[in-house]
Design an enzyme around this catalytic site. Structure first.
Site, PDB file in Angstrom:
ATOM      1  CE1 TYR A 157     -19.372  12.171 -40.463  1.00 28.99           C
ATOM      2  CE2 TYR A 157     -17.613  11.946 -38.851  1.00 28.99           C
ATOM      3  CZ  TYR A 157     -18.843  12.450 -39.215  1.00 28.99           C
ATOM      4  OH  TYR A 157     -19.540  13.244 -38.338  1.00 28.99           O
ATOM      5  CE  LYS A 164     -19.724  15.843 -36.032  1.00 30.65           C
ATOM      6  NZ  LYS A 164     -20.481  17.075 -35.666  1.00 30.65           N
TER       7      LYS A 164
END
Ligand SMILES: NC(=O)c1ccc[n+]([C@@H]2O[C@H](COP(=O)([O-])OP(=O)(O)OC[C@H]3O[C@@H](n4cnc5c(N)ncnc54)[C@H](O)[C@@H]3O)[C@@H](O)[C@H]2O)c1
Length: 257
Positions: A157, A164
Site C-alpha cells: 500500500y 491517506k
C-alpha cells in the site's frame, strides 16, 4: 434511507461500475439528489457518460484533480448550472504503479508528490472551490474515502498509506475551517473492495481473504454498504458530525493479533 430530494451533489471518482463513488452516486440519486459526475481524462469520459445516462438529468463535466484550472472551471459550471451545492463526494486517488510494487523505502520524490497531490491535496483544492456554493445553501457536506493503510502497514500500500494519512488530517483541518459555515467534512474508511484502484495494489486479493478470516463480522464489505453509510454522512441525519473518519470495514480495524 435519508431523503436527499431537492439537493444537488458533486461526485468525483467514478471510473466504472465497480467504483465506490458510483455506488454512492446511485444511492444519492435513489434518495432524490441531482448529481454532477466528473471524468479525469478523455479515456474515461465515455465510461462516465454511459453510467451517468442511467441517472435523472445528470451533469457530466471534466475534472483532472491535479489541475487548478479544471477545478476552478468545475466550480464555475456547477454554480451556473446548480446555483449552489449541498454535498461533494471525493473518491479520487492515484499512485504510480512503481510505488505500489517496490519497497516503500524506494519511493521516488515524483511518485510521492503525485500520490499526495491527486489523493490528498485534491480534497483541499476541490473543497475550497465548492465551499462558496455550499454557503449559498446555508451549509453542506463533504465526504472523502480513505483506508486503514493510513495508520497501519499493509504490504504494497506504501505511499498510498502516507497519502491517506494526509487526507485524514486534511479532513480534520477542513472541518475546523469550514464548520462555522455549517460545512461538514468527513471520511469513510472502507474495508478492502475489488475495484480498479485496488487492482493496482499487488497481492490485493489476499487482503480480501484476511477480512473474511479475521474481521469481527467474518466478511468483507461491498460498495453498496459503503454507499449506505455515505448517504447518512451526506444527509442532515448526520448534521452534528464533522471531522470524523467512520470505519465501514466489518469491524476489521479493532482486531489485534
Ligand atoms: N477499493 C478499496 O479497497 C478501497 C478501500 C478504502 C478506500 N478506497 C478509496 O476509495 C476511493 C475510490 O476508489 P475505488 O476503490 O472506488 O477505485 P476507482 O479506481 O473506481 O476510483 C478511483 C478514482 O480516482 C480517479 N482519479 C485518479 N486520478 C485522478 C485525477 N488526476 N483526477 C480525477 N480523478 C482521478 C479515477 O478516475 C477513479 O475514478 C479512493 O480514494 C480509494 O483509495 C478504496
Amino acid at each position: 434511507m435519508p431523503d436527499l430530494s431537492g439537493k444537488h451533489g458533486l461526485i468525483v471518482g467514478v471510473a466504472n461500475k465497480r467504483s465506490i463513488s458510483w455506488a454512492i452516486a446511485q444511492a444519492a440519486a435513489a434518495a432524490g439528489a441531482r448529481l454532477a459526475l466528473t471524468y479525469p481524462s478523455e479515456r474515461l469520459e465515455e465510461n462516465v457518460r454511459e453510467l451517468a445516462a442511467t441517472l435523472d438529468n445528470p451533469l457530466v463535466l471534466p475534472c483532472d484533480v491535479a489541475s487548478d484550472q479544471q477545478i476552478a472551471d468545475l466550480g464555475v459550471t456547477l454554480d451556473r448550472e446548480f446555483g449552489g451545492l449541498d454535498f461533494f463526494v471525493h473518491g479520487a486517488a492515484f499512485a504510480p504503479k512503481e510505488a505500489l510494487d517496490s519497497p516503500f523505502v524506494e519511493t521516488s520524490r515524483e511518485s510521492f508528490r503525485m500520490a499526495l497531490d491527486v489523493s490528498a491535496y485534491s480534497l483541499v483544492g476541490l473543497t475550497r472551490a465548492v465551499a462558496p456554493l455550499m454557503e449559498k445553501r446555508g451549509g453542506g457536506s463533504v465526504l472523502t474515502l480513505t483506508y486503514l493503510g493510513s495508520q497501519r502497514v499493509f504490504t504494497n500500500y506504501n505511499v498510498m498509506g502516507v497519502a491517506k494519512a494526509a487526507l485524514e488530517s486534511s479532513v480534520r483541518y477542513l472541518a475546523a475551517d469550514l464548520g462555522p459555515k455549517n460545512i461538514r467534512v468527513n471520511a469513510i474508511s472502507a474495508g478492502a473492495i475489488k475495484t480498479l484502484a485496488a487492482a493496482g495494489i499487488s497481492g490485493f486479493s489476499s487482503i480480501l481473504q484476511v477480512y473474511r478470516d479475521k474481521a469481527p463480522l467474518r466478511r468483507g464489505v461491498d460498495q453498496g454498504e459503503v454507499a449506505d453509510a455515505a448517504i447518512f454522512l451526506l444527509s442532515p441525519d448526520s448534521r452534528a458530525i464533522t471531522g470524523e473518519v467512520l470505519m465501514v470495514d466489518a469491524g476489521y480495524h479493532v482486531v489485534g493479533f
